[in-house]
Write an enzyme that holds these catalytic residues in place. Structure first.
Site, PDB file in Angstrom:
ATOM      1  N   SER A   6      -9.760  -1.424   7.297  1.00  0.00           N
ATOM      2  CA  SER A   6      -8.712  -2.169   8.143  1.00  0.00           C
ATOM      3  C   SER A   6      -7.945  -2.796   6.904  1.00  0.00           C
ATOM      4  O   SER A   6      -8.429  -3.033   5.814  1.00  0.00           O
ATOM      5  CB  SER A   6      -9.251  -3.177   9.220  1.00  0.00           C
ATOM      6  OG  SER A   6     -10.243  -3.900   8.683  1.00  0.00           O
ATOM      7  N   GLU A   8      -5.301  -6.149   5.869  1.00  0.00           N
ATOM      8  CA  GLU A   8      -4.399  -7.253   6.346  1.00  0.00           C
ATOM      9  C   GLU A   8      -3.276  -7.445   5.271  1.00  0.00           C
ATOM     10  O   GLU A   8      -3.114  -7.303   4.345  1.00  0.00           O
ATOM     11  CB  GLU A   8      -5.559  -8.226   5.657  1.00  0.00           C
ATOM     12  CG  GLU A   8      -5.376  -9.650   6.137  1.00  0.00           C
ATOM     13  CD  GLU A   8      -6.259 -10.702   6.107  1.00  0.00           C
ATOM     14  OE1 GLU A   8      -7.340 -10.544   6.526  1.00  0.00           O
ATOM     15  OE2 GLU A   8      -5.952 -11.598   5.305  1.00  0.00           O
ATOM     16  N   ASP A  99      -6.897 -24.055   8.392  1.00  0.00           N
ATOM     17  CA  ASP A  99      -6.982 -25.482   7.488  1.00  0.00           C
ATOM     18  C   ASP A  99      -5.795 -25.949   7.659  1.00  0.00           C
ATOM     19  O   ASP A  99      -4.578 -25.222   7.280  1.00  0.00           O
ATOM     20  CB  ASP A  99      -7.233 -25.024   6.023  1.00  0.00           C
ATOM     21  CG  ASP A  99      -8.504 -24.418   5.879  1.00  0.00           C
ATOM     22  OD1 ASP A  99      -9.708 -25.091   6.158  1.00  0.00           O
ATOM     23  OD2 ASP A  99      -8.812 -23.251   5.219  1.00  0.00           O
ATOM     24  N   PHE A 206      -7.396 -18.266  -6.358  1.00  0.00           N
ATOM     25  CA  PHE A 206      -7.835 -18.188  -4.872  1.00  0.00           C
ATOM     26  C   PHE A 206      -9.027 -18.334  -4.657  1.00  0.00           C
ATOM     27  O   PHE A 206      -9.689 -18.958  -3.550  1.00  0.00           O
ATOM     28  CB  PHE A 206      -7.191 -16.719  -4.581  1.00  0.00           C
ATOM     29  CG  PHE A 206      -7.113 -16.480  -3.040  1.00  0.00           C
ATOM     30  CD1 PHE A 206      -6.240 -17.389  -2.247  1.00  0.00           C
ATOM     31  CD2 PHE A 206      -7.715 -15.671  -2.424  1.00  0.00           C
ATOM     32  CE1 PHE A 206      -6.714 -17.401  -0.935  1.00  0.00           C
ATOM     33  CE2 PHE A 206      -7.735 -15.246  -0.815  1.00  0.00           C
ATOM     34  CZ  PHE A 206      -7.227 -16.218  -0.268  1.00  0.00           C
ATOM     35  N   HIS A 256     -12.587  -4.078   4.905  1.00  0.00           N
ATOM     36  CA  HIS A 256     -11.376  -4.807   5.438  1.00  0.00           C
ATOM     37  C   HIS A 256     -10.575  -5.320   4.239  1.00  0.00           C
ATOM     38  O   HIS A 256     -11.273  -6.050   3.374  1.00  0.00           O
ATOM     39  CB  HIS A 256     -11.789  -5.912   6.262  1.00  0.00           C
ATOM     40  CG  HIS A 256     -10.426  -6.728   6.569  1.00  0.00           C
ATOM     41  ND1 HIS A 256      -9.655  -6.368   7.844  1.00  0.00           N
ATOM     42  CD2 HIS A 256     -10.014  -7.837   6.109  1.00  0.00           C
ATOM     43  CE1 HIS A 256      -8.778  -7.296   7.712  1.00  0.00           C
ATOM     44  NE2 HIS A 256      -8.713  -8.058   6.913  1.00  0.00           N
TER      45      HIS A 256
END
Ligand code: FAD
Length: 276
Positions: A6, A8, A99, A206, A256
């Site tokens: 998958s 994103e 968040d 990140f 993913h």
């Protein structure tokens, strides 16, 4: 059948970004993803862009999933969004707390992602396949690793069908998390989230913000390459391909990819491993 994949994406901010993303998606569809998901801005920042991008994925004949955050939301606003998702023909959501941007006071009517999962199930039954987030190296706000596993188990009990992890480079952390969750009866598939290394400063920044560890040996090498972008890409490709290979060999239920709206690194990893 091959390992389910998958991909994103995040919603593009400009028309040019949208055109570029369409081309990226076209290339990635060649890998026959099980679904493509689009992130959702907690507190409202990118929600229209999310819906437009998910709609484009559906219009392209692919299976789409919208991420859906509940922080700051009311039951009524979630109910309206669920109705909209259903009208769009969407069958899969990634249900998250999210968040709030700093300075955003209101907490809304949902405290944790488990509350959202429970609400979606109560409102829409089995209409949606619900994904939830999992954190092999612990969510940064959790009180302890065990408390975080318990929070994950609560999402599964509330009705999640499968999970996607935060990215990680330590496979031991992933397997430990899955063992701990299974031992508590949460036995849904936990799909590793894979972050291709595209640029050094991006991934280091990140990782710090979301509580993922970049092992010292990887960090040091990335820093040592400085501005040498080609070496960073080549090294990143080796590291992440090895990671995916180890996970595949160990029998993970899928992969993913956090594509960062780029196709090159994700495609290269899949090609090297003969995935898709
Ligand atoms: P929760 O599962 O609610 O957990 C949040 C924190 O609360 C954890 O520390 C947990 O241990 C704790 N907790 C949960 N329940 C309890 C309880 N009953 N008592 C005490 N503590 C508890 N963010 C976005 O804004 N948009 C996105 O599209 C997005 N997509 C993501 C996709 C994936 C695969 C992942 C892994 C993360 C994504 N995020 C996204 C980030 C996510 O929103 C943040 O990590 C957020 O801080 C937590 O969301 P959650 O759904 O995991 O929350």
């Amino acid at each position: 059948m091959g390992l389910p994949l998958s991909f994103e994406f995040f919603p593009p901010k400009t028309a040019e970004g949208a055109t570029k993303l369409r081309a990226v998606r076209e290339k990635l569809y060649a890998k026959r993803p099980e679904f493509c998901s689009v992130t959702y801005g907690a507190g409202g920042s990118t929600q229209d862009g999310t819906l437009q991008t998910v709609q484009a994925i559906l219009d392209e004949g692919q299976s789409g999933a919208s991420h859906f955050t509940c922080v700051g939301a009311t039951r009524e606003s979630v109910r309206e969004k669920l109705a909209l998702f259903q009208r769009m023909g969407l069958r899969r959501l990634v249900a998250l707390r999210g968040d709030l941007p700093s300075g955003y006071g209101a907490m809304g009517e949902f405290r944790y992602a488990a509350d959202l999962v429970q609400f979606i199930r109560a409102e829409t039954g089995d209409h949606f396949h619900l994904e939830v987030a999992a954190y092999p190296e612990m969510h940064p706000q959790a009180k302890s690793p065990e408390a975080d596993v318990d929070a994950y188990v609560a999402k599964v009990r509330a009705g999640a069908n499968s999970a996607i992890t935060q990215f990680f480079f330590n496979t031991d952390a992933y397997f430990r998390f899955v063992d701990d969750a299974y031992a508590k009866g949460a036995d849904i598939p936990v799909v590793p989230g894979i972050m291709p290394i595209i640029n050094a400063s991006g991934i280091l920044r990140f990782a710090d913000s979301c509580g993922a560890e970049v092992p010292r040996w990887i960090r040091l090498r990335l820093q040592a390459y400085g501005d040498d972008v080609e070496s960073i890409k080549a090294f990143g490709l080796d590291v992440v391909t090895d990671l995916c290979d180890q996970l595949r060999t160990a029998g993970v239920p899928g992969l993913h990819f956090y594509t960062m709206n780029q196709s090159e690194a994700t495609l290269a990893i899949c090609d090297r491993l003969g995935l898709g």
